[in-house]
Design an enzyme around this catalytic site. Structure first.
Site, PDB file in Angstrom:
ATOM      1  N   ASP A  71       1.088  -1.257  -0.265  1.00  0.00           N
ATOM      2  CA  ASP A  71      -0.345   0.206  -0.071  1.00  0.00           C
ATOM      3  C   ASP A  71       0.796   1.032   0.189  1.00  0.00           C
ATOM      4  O   ASP A  71       1.869   1.493   0.520  1.00  0.00           O
ATOM      5  CB  ASP A  71      -0.986   0.262   1.142  1.00  0.00           C
ATOM      6  CG  ASP A  71      -1.924   1.353   1.508  1.00  0.00           C
ATOM      7  OD1 ASP A  71      -2.895   1.095   0.507  1.00  0.00           O
ATOM      8  OD2 ASP A  71      -1.473   2.067   2.266  1.00  0.00           O
TER       9      ASP A  71
ATOM     10  N   GLU B 208       1.427   0.459  -5.247  1.00  0.00           N
ATOM     11  CA  GLU B 208       1.870   1.172  -5.195  1.00  0.00           C
ATOM     12  C   GLU B 208       2.276   2.653  -5.130  1.00  0.00           C
ATOM     13  O   GLU B 208       2.479   2.880  -3.979  1.00  0.00           O
ATOM     14  CB  GLU B 208       0.172   1.970  -4.701  1.00  0.00           C
ATOM     15  CG  GLU B 208      -0.809   0.998  -4.110  1.00  0.00           C
ATOM     16  CD  GLU B 208      -1.658   2.240  -3.935  1.00  0.00           C
ATOM     17  OE1 GLU B 208      -3.266   2.088  -3.941  1.00  0.00           O
ATOM     18  OE2 GLU B 208      -1.810   2.001  -2.089  1.00  0.00           O
TER      19      GLU B 208
END
Ligand code: CA
Length: 637
Positions: free
Chosen positions: A338, A367
């Site tokens: 994340d 990400e």
């Protein structure tokens, strides 16, 4: 997010005699205290040892409790060791008790959960002293996993544990639980779809404020991007959150069952921030050390109130230790980072190196957004992909290029009205450096996650409703299918969001992180209603798996084997050539039929429908509006 206390000023904690007056944020702090010795719980045959790193503490204690909730406690002073470490050795009589650490800093005592705790009591407020082998289901072997070689062969299916099975009409017995993933109905659905990897939204122990494990009969929901105990498992997905062994065992059962059916499993990890900086063990044990600060206050590139400082030695060590533990103990086949752009490249490369020692086929995706955080190191974002081989970034370019901006709701993309095709082309080549015009962020295709929908933002279906309010259901269905077809015939690691195959809707909610069950649940009634769409996705997946040329393993191969062909306006055509394969792909984003001219060869339609007419010098192919056509040619030997 509740912030209890704001630290300001020089960030110098504890007795200066202990740190030589060095602030936790000085580089010198790591020089003095970087520690490589044991941490957490060590359970031997006869003795149990506790290890803690807390350089700014004047005293440290192990607190022992008979159970997870009562306050009767016995405590033992820990002994200060080298480089800010503390230890205490007890006997096996401590087994099956609960524990926490307490530290005294500047005369003030604070109690915290061991950051390394693997077994915890209800709500993760105390660690549990237990043997991990008690959590192994019968026949469990973390090293036994489905065969898998090339990262670009992956077709990832992202699903939330509870969403998958919680709907009352769903075919599951263990609704909302890890164990639903051991049930035939779910396993059949996933394997019939043909995906290779199941990516679970957070399964580490997340915040009690989000889901209280003692109140599971009440309606509570959260995605879980609010970490509490990184090495422990979330209790609300277990059949008994009070038994520390059960949550770990049932997650292992889910993984074992998926592995048994040829599905690999990816864990979503969120080391970039914690739920509440001041209530989390990191801040209590070594105040200020694990986080980034800007002008004396916590940095907030995450948008969640704090950013952890992966570039500091002990934060990096924590992340790497945690990943090593999760990969070896559970047999996870991949990790999804994340907000990876908040981490530094050195940490991510260390993660990759450690995973390679365990199993080089374990995927690392993340990400790699560009985020505003004060970091004295290279950020692990798309722009620095060159520094991180074999670590993949989500390609938001093809996502927005195809469906329109995730942030500006009314904006359209290539399948729903916009003419711009550049980002789509970059996506088709897997975001590599293809030529002087088509240039993505990746060096190799295994650094690109090709997707159009994930848990964040509108589902494609909901996006089409807000961006194309006048379109009919039938028109939106075509747009949706076309978007999925372009992504599935593009290079890189393929990624679909659970429900994309049945045009999932969350009723227009674009950030459903705590929305009620009806918004988030997988709608198994819609699965039936949209059976043809599910079949369409199944066929796309089958197509992708059938031809290696959709899953090229190097940029060189893509540059040599993928050629964009001349085609009518608002359409896209390319050929893919491999050692034994020749494929022609046509996407017609016009509302009406267009005619394409192919070289005169024996083409066979392998996906979609079209009329082919042989002419003197070429083949004329008529492709309906808003459809995809794939043909197989004869490879000249
Ligand atoms: Ca929890």
């Amino acid at each position: 997010m509740a912030v209890q206390k704001q630290f300001t000023g020089t960030l110098r904690y504890g007795d200066p005699a202990l740190t030589g007056g060095v602030s936790v944020h000085d580089k010198q702090f790591d020089e003095l205290f970087a520690y490589d010795g044991p941490l957490g719980l060590g359970i031997g045959d006869e003795q149990i040892t506790f290890h803690l790193w807390a350089p700014t503490a004047e005293e440290a204690y192990v607190n022992l409790y008979a159970d997870a909730q009562t306050d009767v406690c016995t405590r033992h002073a820990m002994t200060r060791g080298e480089r800010g470490s503390w230890s205490f050795e007890g006997t096996e009589a401590l087994l099956e008790q609960y524990y926490t650490f307490s530290v005294v800093i500047e005369g003030e005592e604070t109690e915290a959960v061991d950051p390394y705790a693997r077994l915890v009591g209800v709500n993760g407020d105390r660690g549990f002293i237990g043997r991990l082998n008690h959590t192994n289901p019968e026949g469990f072997d973390a090293k036994t996993k489905p065969a898998f070689v090339n990262p670009t062969d992956a077709i990832v299916y992202e699903v939330h544990v509870r969403d998958f099975s919680i709907q009352p009409q769903s075919p599951f017995v263990n609704k909302g639980k890890f164990l639903a993933f051991t049930e035939q109905a779910g396993l059949d659905y996933l394997t019939n779809l043909g995906v290779t990897h199941v990516q679970l939204l957070p399964v580490y122990d997340y915040s009690t404020d989000s889901v209280d494990e003692t109140r599971l009969s009440e309606e509570q929901y959260n995605w879980g991007y609010d970490p509490k105990n990184y090495n422990a498992i979330e209790g609300s997905y277990a059949t008994d959150p009070y038994d520390p062994y059960v949550r770990v065992r049932e997650l292992k059962q889910a993984i074992q069952a998926m592995h048994g059916r040829g599905l690999r499993v990816i864990m979503d990890v969120v080391y970039n921030h914690v739920y509440d900086a001041y209530r989390m063990n990191f801040m209590k044990l070594v105040p200020g050390y694990y986080y980034r600060y800007e002008n004396g206050v916590l940095a907030n590139g995450s948008g969640c109130g704090n950013d952890t400082a992966s570039e500091r030695y002990m934060m990096r060590r924590f992340i790497v230790d945690s990943i090593r533990y999760l990969a070896t103990e559970f047999g996870f086949d991949g990790f999804r980072f994340d907000l990876m752009g908040l981490h530094d490249t050195e940490t991510m490369n260390e993660v990759r190196r450690v995973l390679d020692e365990i199993d080089p086929t374990i995927l690392v995706i993340g990400e790699g957004w560009h985020l505003n955080t004060p970091m004295d190191a290279e950020a692990a974002n798309q722009s620095n992909a060159v520094l991180m081989p074999r670590i993949a970034h989500f390609n938001d370019g093809i996502r927005d290029g195809l469906r329109g901006s995730a942030i500006e709701f009314e904006k359209t993309g290539w399948v729903n009205g916009h003419k711009r095709i550049e980002d789509v082309r970059v996506g088709v080549v897997g975001s590599i450096q293809y030529d002087e015009h088509i240039k993505g962020f990746a060096v190799e295709p295994d650094q690109c996650v090709t997707y159009i929908e994930a848990h964040d933002n509108h589902t494609v279906w909901d996006k089409l409703i807000v961006s194309n309010p006048k379109a009919s259901d039938e028109e939106r269905t075509k747009m949706h299918r076309l978007a999925s077809a372009v992504m599935m015939t593009s290079q890189g690691i393929a990624f679909v969001h659970a429900g994309q195959e049945f045009m999932r809707t969350k009723g227009g909610v674009e950030n459903s992180y705590k929305s009620p069950t009806p918004v988030n649940q997988m709608d198994w009634v819609r699965v039936e209603e949209r059976a043809e769409d599910v079949t369409y996705m199944k066929e796309l997946i089958r197509l992708r798996k059938r031809y290696d040329v959709f899953r090229m393993t190097s940029a060189e191969q893509i540059r040599n084997g993928l050629t964009f062909m001349k085609s009518p306006k608002h359409s896209l055509a390319y050929t893919l050539e491999g050692a034994d394969e020749r494929v022609y792909v046509i996407h017609n984003a016009n509302k009406t039929m267009r005619t394409f001219h192919l070289p005169k060869e024996a083409w066979t339609i392998v996906f979609g429908e079209a009329q082919i007419k042989e002419r003197a010098h070429d083949m004329e192919v008529r492709v309906d509006g808003m459809t995809t056509l794939v043909l197989e040619g004869v490879k000249e030997s």
